[in-house]
Scaffold this active site. Structure first.
Site, mmCIF file in Angstrom:
data_model
loop_
_atom_site.group_PDB
_atom_site.id
_atom_site.type_symbol
_atom_site.label_atom_id
_atom_site.label_comp_id
_atom_site.label_asym_id
_atom_site.label_seq_id
_atom_site.Cartn_x
_atom_site.Cartn_y
_atom_site.Cartn_z
ATOM 1 N N GLU A 173 -33.515 -0.822 55.617
ATOM 2 C CA GLU A 173 -34.066 -0.387 54.365
ATOM 3 C C GLU A 173 -32.929 0.471 53.698
ATOM 4 O OE1 GLU A 173 -37.794 1.225 54.817
ATOM 5 O OE2 GLU A 173 -38.742 -0.505 55.500
ATOM 6 N N HIS A 186 -41.235 4.858 44.443
ATOM 7 C CA HIS A 186 -40.555 3.894 45.100
ATOM 8 C C HIS A 186 -40.068 2.683 44.111
ATOM 9 C CE1 HIS A 186 -40.395 0.335 47.604
ATOM 10 N NE2 HIS A 186 -40.799 1.010 48.544
ATOM 11 N N ARG A 214 -33.066 5.384 48.106
ATOM 12 C CA ARG A 214 -34.507 4.690 47.067
ATOM 13 C C ARG A 214 -34.211 5.453 45.928
ATOM 14 N NH1 ARG A 214 -39.735 5.219 50.226
ATOM 15 N NH2 ARG A 214 -38.855 3.567 51.373
ATOM 16 N N HIS A 225 -44.503 7.531 45.066
ATOM 17 C CA HIS A 225 -44.783 6.872 46.107
ATOM 18 C C HIS A 225 -45.065 7.972 47.458
ATOM 19 C CE1 HIS A 225 -44.433 4.058 49.456
ATOM 20 N NE2 HIS A 225 -43.257 4.778 50.090
ATOM 21 N N ARG A 257 -36.502 11.454 50.471
ATOM 22 C CA ARG A 257 -36.828 11.192 51.973
ATOM 23 C C ARG A 257 -36.085 9.637 52.122
ATOM 24 N NH1 ARG A 257 -40.733 7.264 54.121
ATOM 25 N NH2 ARG A 257 -41.448 7.369 51.657
HETATM 26 C C1 SIN Z 1 -41.414 0.399 52.125
HETATM 27 O O1 SIN Z 1 -41.962 -0.438 52.878
HETATM 28 O O2 SIN Z 1 -40.452 0.041 51.390
HETATM 29 C C2 SIN Z 1 -42.034 1.921 52.106
HETATM 30 C C3 SIN Z 1 -41.543 2.442 53.475
HETATM 31 C C4 SIN Z 1 -41.278 3.973 53.071
HETATM 32 O O3 SIN Z 1 -42.014 4.533 52.228
HETATM 33 O O4 SIN Z 1 -40.508 4.620 53.849
#
Ligand code: SIN
Length: 549
Positions: free
Chosen positions: A131, A251, A300, A361, A396
């Protein structure tokens, strides 16, 4: 520091407790952090879990992407630490991050021992994806994109099997303290639980706050309806320190379901980009290319800013995710939850672009703790999203939150085993501040999104603060769950807006258009909020790492 925060004159107060019960350890909240703390704390005494809805209704259940830990070949806790520190933009506490990444892999294995089943590769090893901000594949997932639901299932089952007492439909009100100020219980408002209906009290030797987040202070969020900042509001009323509230993570890829959509919105996990989806504008241009070396897999905050900038440049209402090349089989196997929620909104990601825009988020800040989850109020612990352990810094790293909940919940149980004080009698409760009208919820959420959302400025925050002050004069007439939630939302929104107003720089997920750069000289530090006599106070504390335990 400027004092942009309003005061709360006492008005309506909650009724006196009509019933009381006892447990050695009281756990508030039933996500990954709360249930892990409850399961581990059984070794030290009786445990009672208090939850606002039902056991599996909190944010944990909605987590899609997974849980980050250095479990893969070639990965190391040091690399995980580096990625976490980079995402945290200079404000992570390094010792807290070291604890997270070194204890993380063991905590995940213990979670598996409790019964959580993660997806596996053909050779039986845990399947790991990537991610944003991670330089390695280190995100373990379950049911494709239903990781939170699987973790919740396993922990709820374990809690039932262990016979841990649970009170559901219980909104926590205030902390009870003994005459030396030590936490020794809470008051609750319980709906429809037989003899325990209405306002009651739970007395105990320690209180673990794991009450989740505060996404509902914004009008568009991935958080469920119950995430109204109750834990942070309780902690503030109890005099605890709360830190980093301005760092709310938006998010980047939340399903855009229409103009002005409000309430909980469907998430499209970062893991979709981790598996190769592209972010494009209406002309098919991959606008993240060139904005960051990691492109769509940048941390993010950078992707959210990239999307907002492109929205501003093109005048569009949203951007798109293109994952058509996954094909029908991969969509069904790897992302069944997202596939279903897209289809429920008339979008078939196998053939269509997915419209996405950022939404609130995750609260990187919260109730300040040390490395053992201890808050500034003796006997009160915090873990999970409600806590500010120092791990998240200004932003985060994706999928670090379930891990943080696990690791620090275990640490709290260890601390309780070392130091659980004898039972103490509560002095009179501190007494709640005045309750506000339930009808302020929507205007509050709209004012927060308009002025304290992804992009902020002195003017926008001043306007939000003005609206909040006005809403703060609307007294509630009935001490029910809705008035308590409105009051809690107002408390945390006011604290958040005040911190965002004060922090005159851009760092991590705090984005000020009037101060577009990070300012390490004046702002590499934390804004710490406290509340006394209904008045919020902010203090700036320069960055200082926590001491090694
Ligand atoms: C996501 O699946 O993008 C969210 C995961 C997260 O908030 O760490």
């Amino acid at each position: 520091m400027s004092a942009a925060a309003p005061a709360y004159p006492a008005r309506l107060t909650a009724a006196e407790p009509g019933w009381a019960t006892y447990a050695d350890v009281i756990v508030i909240g039933s996500g990954v952090a709360g249930l892990t703390a409850a399961l581990r704390a059984r070794a030290v005494g009786s445990v009672l879990v208090v939850t606002k809805a039902v056991l599996d209704e909190g944010s944990t259940r909605w987590a899609q992407g997974g849980i980050a830990a250095a479990l893969g070949e070639g990965d190391t806790p040091e690399q995980h630490m580096q990625d976490t520190l980079v995402a945290g933009a200079g404000l992570c506490d390094e010792e807290a991050v070291r604890v997270l990444v070194t204890e993380g892999p063991g905590a995940v294995r213990r979670l598996m021992a409790v019964g959580a089943e993660f997806d596996r590769d053909a050779d039986g090893s845990i399947m790991l994806t990537r991610e944003g901000g991670h330089l390695r594949n280190r995100i373990a997932h379950a049911g494709g994109d239903a990781t939170g639901a699987e973790i919740s299932r396993a922990l709820v089952q374990a809690v039932h099997e262990a016979g841990i007492e649970v009170i559901e439909h219980a909104l926590v009100l205030d902390l009870l303290r003994d005459d030396e100020g030590r936490a020794c219980g809470v008051t609750l408002h319980v709906m429809g639980e037989g003899a325990r209906d209405g306002v009651g009290a739970v007395h105990g030797r320690a209180v673990v706050l794991a009450a989740g987040g505060m996404g509902q202070v914004f009008s568009s969020t991935t958080n469920p309806h119950v995430s109204t900042g109750d834990g942070v509001a309780l902690a503030l009323r109890a005099g605890a320190e709360v830190a980093d509230l301005e760092f709310v993570q938006f998010h980047p890829t939340v399903l855009w379901v229409g103009p002005g959509a409000e309430g909980q919105q469907p998430l499209v996990s970062e893991a979709v980009r981790g598996e190769g989806a592209h972010l494009v504008d209406a002309d098919g241009v991959r606008f993240m290319t060139g904005r960051h070396p990691l492109g769509e897999l940048a941390p993010r905050d950078i992707v959210a800013k990239g999307i907002m900038s492109r929205i501003a440049e093109t005048g569009a209402e949203h951007m798109y995710l293109d994952a058509r090349h996954f094909g029908a089989e991969m969509w069904a196997e790897r992302f069944p939850t997202i596939l279903a929620s897209c289809r429920a909104h008339g979008i078939d990601p196998v053939h269509d672009l997915i419209p996405v825009a950022p939404a609130a988020h995750y609260a990187s800040g919260g109730v300040r703790t040390d490395l053992h989850g201890r808050t500034s109020v003796p006997g009160l612990y915090a873990c999970g999203e409600v806590a500010c352990t120092g791990v998240q810094g200004a932003n985060r790293l994706a999928s670090n939150s379930l891990l943080e909940g696990l690791v620090f919940a275990e640490r709290i149980a260890e601390d309780l085993a070392r130091d659980l004080p004898p039972r103490r009698e509560p002095a009179r409760p501190a007494g709640p501040s005045g309750l506000l009208d339930a009808g302020i919820r929507l205007p509050l959420q709209r004012a927060m999104t308009a002025g304290a959302g992804v992009l902020r400025s002195r003017d926008s925050l001043a306007e939000t603060t003005r609206v909040l002050a006005e809403l703060g004069t609307r007294a509630g007439t009935d001490p029910c769950t809705e008035t308590w939630e409105a009051t809690n939302l107002h408390t945390v929104a006011s604290a958040l807006a005040a911190a965002a107003y004060d922090r005159e720089e851009t760092r991590g997920c705090h984005w000020r258009e009037d101060f577009p750069d990070a300012d390490d000289k004046d702002w590499r530090g934390h804004l710490v909020t406290t509340m006394a006599a209904g008045r919020l106070d902010l203090a700036y504390q320069p960055y200082e790492p926590k001491e090694t335990p």
